[in-house]
Scaffold this motif. Sequence first.
Motif, PDB file in Angstrom:
ATOM      1  N   ASP A  44       0.919  -1.076  -0.146  1.00 19.42           N
ATOM      2  CA  ASP A  44       0.021  -0.045   0.071  1.00 19.42           C
ATOM      3  C   ASP A  44       0.967   1.270  -0.016  1.00 19.42           C
ATOM      4  O   ASP A  44       1.776   1.410   0.970  1.00 19.42           O
ATOM      5  CB  ASP A  44      -0.839   0.061   0.982  1.00 19.42           C
ATOM      6  N   LEU A  45       0.918   2.024  -1.202  1.00 19.13           N
ATOM      7  CA  LEU A  45       1.695   3.177  -1.128  1.00 19.13           C
ATOM      8  C   LEU A  45       1.809   4.168   0.022  1.00 19.13           C
ATOM      9  O   LEU A  45       2.441   4.832   0.212  1.00 19.13           O
ATOM     10  CB  LEU A  45       1.624   3.828  -2.707  1.00 19.13           C
ATOM     11  N   SER A  47       5.766   6.605   3.572  1.00 14.97           N
ATOM     12  CA  SER A  47       6.225   7.251   4.377  1.00 14.97           C
ATOM     13  C   SER A  47       6.669   6.948   5.727  1.00 14.97           C
ATOM     14  O   SER A  47       7.657   7.413   6.289  1.00 14.97           O
ATOM     15  CB  SER A  47       5.303   8.625   4.486  1.00 14.97           C
ATOM     16  N   SER A  48       5.984   5.992   6.219  1.00 16.53           N
ATOM     17  CA  SER A  48       6.405   5.187   7.335  1.00 16.53           C
ATOM     18  C   SER A  48       7.530   4.287   7.367  1.00 16.53           C
ATOM     19  O   SER A  48       8.051   4.023   7.962  1.00 16.53           O
ATOM     20  CB  SER A  48       5.313   4.692   8.168  1.00 16.53           C
ATOM     21  N   LEU A  49       7.928   3.930   6.150  1.00 15.76           N
ATOM     22  CA  LEU A  49       8.795   3.051   5.779  1.00 15.76           C
ATOM     23  C   LEU A  49      10.065   3.473   5.336  1.00 15.76           C
ATOM     24  O   LEU A  49      11.168   3.039   4.940  1.00 15.76           O
ATOM     25  CB  LEU A  49       8.299   1.997   4.695  1.00 15.76           C
ATOM     26  N   GLY A  50      10.314   5.018   5.671  1.00 22.64           N
ATOM     27  CA  GLY A  50      11.519   5.573   5.334  1.00 22.64           C
ATOM     28  C   GLY A  50      11.639   6.121   3.894  1.00 22.64           C
ATOM     29  O   GLY A  50      12.810   6.438   3.579  1.00 22.64           O
ATOM     30  N   GLU A  80      -2.481  12.895  -3.518  1.00 24.99           N
ATOM     31  CA  GLU A  80      -2.470  12.871  -2.079  1.00 24.99           C
ATOM     32  C   GLU A  80      -1.314  12.081  -1.362  1.00 24.99           C
ATOM     33  O   GLU A  80      -0.585  12.502  -0.292  1.00 24.99           O
ATOM     34  CB  GLU A  80      -3.823  12.262  -1.304  1.00 24.99           C
ATOM     35  N   ILE A  81      -1.149  11.018  -1.947  1.00 23.48           N
ATOM     36  CA  ILE A  81      -0.063  10.074  -1.369  1.00 23.48           C
ATOM     37  C   ILE A  81       1.168  10.674  -1.606  1.00 23.48           C
ATOM     38  O   ILE A  81       2.217  11.030  -0.717  1.00 23.48           O
ATOM     39  CB  ILE A  81       0.030   8.553  -1.882  1.00 23.48           C
ATOM     40  N   TRP A  82       1.365  11.413  -2.615  1.00 24.78           N
ATOM     41  CA  TRP A  82       2.700  11.893  -3.061  1.00 24.78           C
ATOM     42  C   TRP A  82       2.907  13.204  -2.370  1.00 24.78           C
ATOM     43  O   TRP A  82       4.073  13.369  -1.722  1.00 24.78           O
ATOM     44  CB  TRP A  82       2.662  12.331  -4.677  1.00 24.78           C
ATOM     45  N   ASN A  83       1.728  14.030  -2.103  1.00 27.88           N
ATOM     46  CA  ASN A  83       1.941  15.237  -1.169  1.00 27.88           C
ATOM     47  C   ASN A  83       2.366  14.672   0.263  1.00 27.88           C
ATOM     48  O   ASN A  83       3.188  15.387   0.749  1.00 27.88           O
ATOM     49  CB  ASN A  83       0.881  15.840  -1.149  1.00 27.88           C
ATOM     50  N   HIS A  84       1.628  13.733   0.830  1.00 29.74           N
ATOM     51  CA  HIS A  84       2.014  13.285   2.172  1.00 29.74           C
ATOM     52  C   HIS A  84       3.645  12.981   2.201  1.00 29.74           C
ATOM     53  O   HIS A  84       4.457  12.994   3.296  1.00 29.74           O
ATOM     54  CB  HIS A  84       1.341  12.070   2.643  1.00 29.74           C
ATOM     55  N   LEU A  85       4.138  12.065   1.144  1.00 26.03           N
ATOM     56  CA  LEU A  85       5.577  11.541   1.006  1.00 26.03           C
ATOM     57  C   LEU A  85       6.603  12.653   1.044  1.00 26.03           C
ATOM     58  O   LEU A  85       7.519  12.667   1.802  1.00 26.03           O
ATOM     59  CB  LEU A  85       5.799  10.671  -0.048  1.00 26.03           C
ATOM     60  N   THR A  86       5.948  13.992   0.302  1.00 26.59           N
ATOM     61  CA  THR A  86       6.996  14.840   0.179  1.00 26.59           C
ATOM     62  C   THR A  86       6.843  15.972   1.080  1.00 26.59           C
ATOM     63  O   THR A  86       7.506  16.975   0.986  1.00 26.59           O
ATOM     64  CB  THR A  86       6.840  15.500  -1.228  1.00 26.59           C
ATOM     65  N   ARG A  87       6.005  15.865   2.136  1.00 25.14           N
ATOM     66  CA  ARG A  87       5.915  16.979   3.329  1.00 25.14           C
ATOM     67  C   ARG A  87       7.030  17.107   4.154  1.00 25.14           C
ATOM     68  O   ARG A  87       7.698  16.168   4.348  1.00 25.14           O
ATOM     69  CB  ARG A  87       4.661  16.904   4.125  1.00 25.14           C
TER      70      ARG A  87
END
Length: 195
Positions: A155-156, A160-163, A188-195
């Motif tokens: 699940d993409l 973010s929690s996997l580093g 949304e997933i990309w935005n969360h990952l790049t915050r």
Amino acid sequence: MLFLLLGTAFGYREPVDYIDALVERKVRDIQIRAAKESLDVAVSEGRDFLQNVVEHPNLYYEIALLYNKEGELNQAIAYYSKALEIRPKLTAALYDRAEIYLVQGKYELAYNDLIQAKDVKHWVVHLRLAEVAAYRRDIVAMERSLLRSLELGLDLRDLSSLGWKKWAKDSSLQPSLQRIILLYGGQEIWNHLTR
């Protein structure tokens, strides 16, 4: 004579492998000792068994796992390695040793173990291969392993929690990673990952 002819159908059972059954009981014993007493007591009991009864990869693996849980990583590696000397394709030992190598920054050693464990049908093995590829800056291998992880159930949203935030910010990897995440996960997933 009739029993000989019908023995397979009536009452015959495959014999239990005595050594495997003995080792299985010993593994349970040292798990209990580790939980109730201490790592030292459990490891000592396991070592005694290995020296005096039989060397068995499952017991080496269990001792390695105990050391790993206690953060004694070099001892864990030594015992995972012993298990793998006896059973080279023990995928749990390959994967766990690779995880330690990743923590220690030994990416080539991690890669070697993960590549041997890649037949495991679980997304996490392929995600770790993607991580090693990212450290190597091998974009093609990273993409291939990340896509395989997705096929196997990654699940993409968990990246973010996997580093993986560091890889989303890496200029050489970002375009490829962004394309995969936007295509398979969304903005949304990309935005969360790049915050």
